[in-house]
Design a protein around this motif. Sequence first.
Motif, PDB file in Angstrom:
ATOM      1  N   LEU A  19      33.950  28.323 -26.466  1.00 32.89           N
ATOM      2  CA  LEU A  19      34.813  28.317 -27.449  1.00 32.89           C
ATOM      3  C   LEU A  19      35.284  26.525 -27.750  1.00 32.89           C
ATOM      4  CD1 LEU A  19      37.043  31.467 -28.209  1.00 32.89           C
ATOM      5  CD2 LEU A  19      34.577  31.093 -29.259  1.00 32.89           C
ATOM      6  N   CYS A  20      35.362  25.908 -28.199  1.00 39.08           N
ATOM      7  CA  CYS A  20      35.635  24.683 -28.678  1.00 39.08           C
ATOM      8  C   CYS A  20      36.119  24.423 -29.487  1.00 39.08           C
ATOM      9  CB  CYS A  20      34.142  23.704 -28.410  1.00 39.08           C
ATOM     10  SG  CYS A  20      33.076  24.214 -26.993  1.00 39.08           S
ATOM     11  N   ASP A  21      37.729  23.571 -29.522  1.00 36.21           N
ATOM     12  CA  ASP A  21      38.495  23.567 -30.333  1.00 36.21           C
ATOM     13  C   ASP A  21      38.435  22.559 -30.871  1.00 36.21           C
ATOM     14  OD1 ASP A  21      40.673  25.914 -30.645  1.00 36.21           O
ATOM     15  OD2 ASP A  21      39.398  25.504 -29.338  1.00 36.21           O
ATOM     16  N   VAL A  22      38.605  21.454 -32.222  1.00 32.55           N
ATOM     17  CA  VAL A  22      38.825  19.897 -32.333  1.00 32.55           C
ATOM     18  C   VAL A  22      39.863  20.381 -33.514  1.00 32.55           C
ATOM     19  CG1 VAL A  22      37.715  18.014 -34.026  1.00 32.55           C
ATOM     20  CG2 VAL A  22      36.584  19.602 -32.134  1.00 32.55           C
ATOM     21  N   SER A  23      40.782  19.216 -33.506  1.00 35.64           N
ATOM     22  CA  SER A  23      42.056  19.274 -34.619  1.00 35.64           C
ATOM     23  C   SER A  23      41.859  18.078 -35.726  1.00 35.64           C
ATOM     24  CB  SER A  23      42.924  18.804 -34.007  1.00 35.64           C
ATOM     25  OG  SER A  23      43.592  20.153 -33.177  1.00 35.64           O
ATOM     26  N   ARG A  24      42.668  18.029 -36.726  1.00 33.66           N
ATOM     27  CA  ARG A  24      42.242  17.135 -37.799  1.00 33.66           C
ATOM     28  C   ARG A  24      42.411  16.030 -37.422  1.00 33.66           C
ATOM     29  NH1 ARG A  24      44.378  20.356 -42.839  1.00 33.66           N
ATOM     30  NH2 ARG A  24      46.515  19.935 -41.811  1.00 33.66           N
ATOM     31  N   VAL A 153      21.567  34.916 -28.760  1.00 37.55           N
ATOM     32  CA  VAL A 153      22.540  34.159 -28.158  1.00 37.55           C
ATOM     33  C   VAL A 153      22.896  33.113 -29.823  1.00 37.55           C
ATOM     34  CG1 VAL A 153      23.260  31.925 -27.931  1.00 37.55           C
ATOM     35  CG2 VAL A 153      21.762  33.767 -25.173  1.00 37.55           C
ATOM     36  N   ARG A 154      24.070  33.256 -30.043  1.00 42.88           N
ATOM     37  CA  ARG A 154      24.430  32.611 -31.356  1.00 42.88           C
ATOM     38  C   ARG A 154      25.556  31.521 -31.488  1.00 42.88           C
ATOM     39  NH1 ARG A 154      21.631  36.371 -35.315  1.00 42.88           N
ATOM     40  NH2 ARG A 154      21.659  38.279 -33.977  1.00 42.88           N
ATOM     41  N   ASN A 155      25.474  30.473 -32.595  1.00 40.85           N
ATOM     42  CA  ASN A 155      26.326  29.633 -32.251  1.00 40.85           C
ATOM     43  C   ASN A 155      26.866  29.369 -33.837  1.00 40.85           C
ATOM     44  OD1 ASN A 155      24.037  27.753 -32.757  1.00 40.85           O
ATOM     45  ND2 ASN A 155      25.365  26.657 -32.584  1.00 40.85           N
ATOM     46  N   VAL A 167      36.962  25.949 -35.139  1.00 38.66           N
ATOM     47  CA  VAL A 167      36.333  26.407 -33.603  1.00 38.66           C
ATOM     48  C   VAL A 167      35.393  26.382 -33.529  1.00 38.66           C
ATOM     49  CG1 VAL A 167      36.968  28.290 -31.885  1.00 38.66           C
ATOM     50  CG2 VAL A 167      38.562  27.581 -33.625  1.00 38.66           C
ATOM     51  N   PHE A 168      34.415  25.658 -32.461  1.00 38.85           N
ATOM     52  CA  PHE A 168      33.147  26.647 -32.539  1.00 38.85           C
ATOM     53  C   PHE A 168      32.631  27.062 -31.554  1.00 38.85           C
ATOM     54  CE2 PHE A 168      33.590  22.026 -33.958  1.00 38.85           C
ATOM     55  CZ  PHE A 168      32.710  21.677 -34.967  1.00 38.85           C
ATOM     56  N   ALA A 169      31.909  28.565 -32.109  1.00 35.42           N
ATOM     57  CA  ALA A 169      31.801  29.312 -30.973  1.00 35.42           C
ATOM     58  C   ALA A 169      29.939  29.634 -30.205  1.00 35.42           C
ATOM     59  CB  ALA A 169      32.220  30.559 -31.466  1.00 35.42           C
ATOM     60  N   ILE A 170      29.948  29.610 -29.271  1.00 32.04           N
ATOM     61  CA  ILE A 170      28.418  30.503 -28.693  1.00 32.04           C
ATOM     62  C   ILE A 170      29.128  31.778 -27.574  1.00 32.04           C
ATOM     63  CG2 ILE A 170      28.872  28.170 -26.660  1.00 32.04           C
ATOM     64  CD1 ILE A 170      25.303  28.354 -27.325  1.00 32.04           C
ATOM     65  N   ARG A 202      22.466  25.999 -28.233  1.00 34.38           N
ATOM     66  CA  ARG A 202      22.280  25.126 -26.950  1.00 34.38           C
ATOM     67  C   ARG A 202      24.560  24.596 -26.940  1.00 34.38           C
ATOM     68  NH1 ARG A 202      17.720  23.227 -28.179  1.00 34.38           N
ATOM     69  NH2 ARG A 202      17.974  21.053 -27.133  1.00 34.38           N
ATOM     70  N   LEU A 203      24.473  23.658 -26.172  1.00 32.69           N
ATOM     71  CA  LEU A 203      26.181  23.105 -25.673  1.00 32.69           C
ATOM     72  C   LEU A 203      25.907  22.187 -24.645  1.00 32.69           C
ATOM     73  CD1 LEU A 203      29.285  23.570 -27.039  1.00 32.69           C
ATOM     74  CD2 LEU A 203      29.351  24.902 -24.617  1.00 32.69           C
ATOM     75  N   TYR A 204      26.288  21.021 -25.166  1.00 30.65           N
ATOM     76  CA  TYR A 204      26.639  20.310 -24.167  1.00 30.65           C
ATOM     77  C   TYR A 204      28.138  20.754 -23.598  1.00 30.65           C
ATOM     78  CZ  TYR A 204      27.555  15.562 -21.924  1.00 30.65           C
ATOM     79  OH  TYR A 204      28.263  14.735 -21.395  1.00 30.65           O
ATOM     80  N   SER A 205      28.694  20.871 -22.743  1.00 31.75           N
ATOM     81  CA  SER A 205      30.533  20.648 -22.304  1.00 31.75           C
ATOM     82  C   SER A 205      31.007  20.129 -20.642  1.00 31.75           C
ATOM     83  CB  SER A 205      30.837  21.879 -22.704  1.00 31.75           C
ATOM     84  OG  SER A 205      32.754  21.685 -22.095  1.00 31.75           O
TER      85      SER A 205
END
Length: 228
Positions: A19-24, A153-155, A167-170, A202-205
Amino acid sequence: MAGASACRDEVFEGASFTLCDVSRGEDLRLFLNGPDGPYGSFAAVNRALEAEGKTLAFAMNAGMYHRDLSPVGLFIAEGHEQAPLITRAGPGNFGLLPNGVFCWGKDGFRVIESRSFRDNRPTCRWATQSGPMLLLNGALHPKLLPDSDSLYVRNGVGVPADGSRAVFAISNEAVNFHLFARLFRDHLGLSDALYFDGSISRLYSPALGRSDLGFPMGPIVGAVIPKG
């Protein structure tokens, strides 16, 4: 600020997700084409950001695309529409209505059903269309089956009603649509969520030491931070 703590691994009903979060107010962008054509990869996006002294905090594929990497549905970057909205039913997951649009700008984040978007179009600095909707006002898409054996696998992305964050999820393993949708509703407490894709997800982190490889991507969504 999006950064080292932006992405994390969590378990929901025995399945692992990142899970990846971004705020306003944070610098979240869509990426599609550079001066030499489609970016196609996280590495190409990072190379382009070097000119600004910036880099990706995280990124993932952000919607379905054609063989030439062009978006299947609506795509808006920096206020400029590059592909039109599609509201008709069709084959595949994109056409499994209701589908939706992930839209954001100075007022925050929204996931909006596509026909509602057409009828009362908001101002979006950035927008990408995909489908199906996973959650609509807290309700699961009616065609998602709890016992489905369609596992990938889903995102995707989800937002709360106040639009304060996205909130982004993969999934880190193959899951069905119903479980993936319930992740956003039951685990994250969000009201609206949109599916981006499956199997090519796919995810880049860099904070997690992760940069998934695969075929070239069309639309990419990423949080941008200063480099160094």
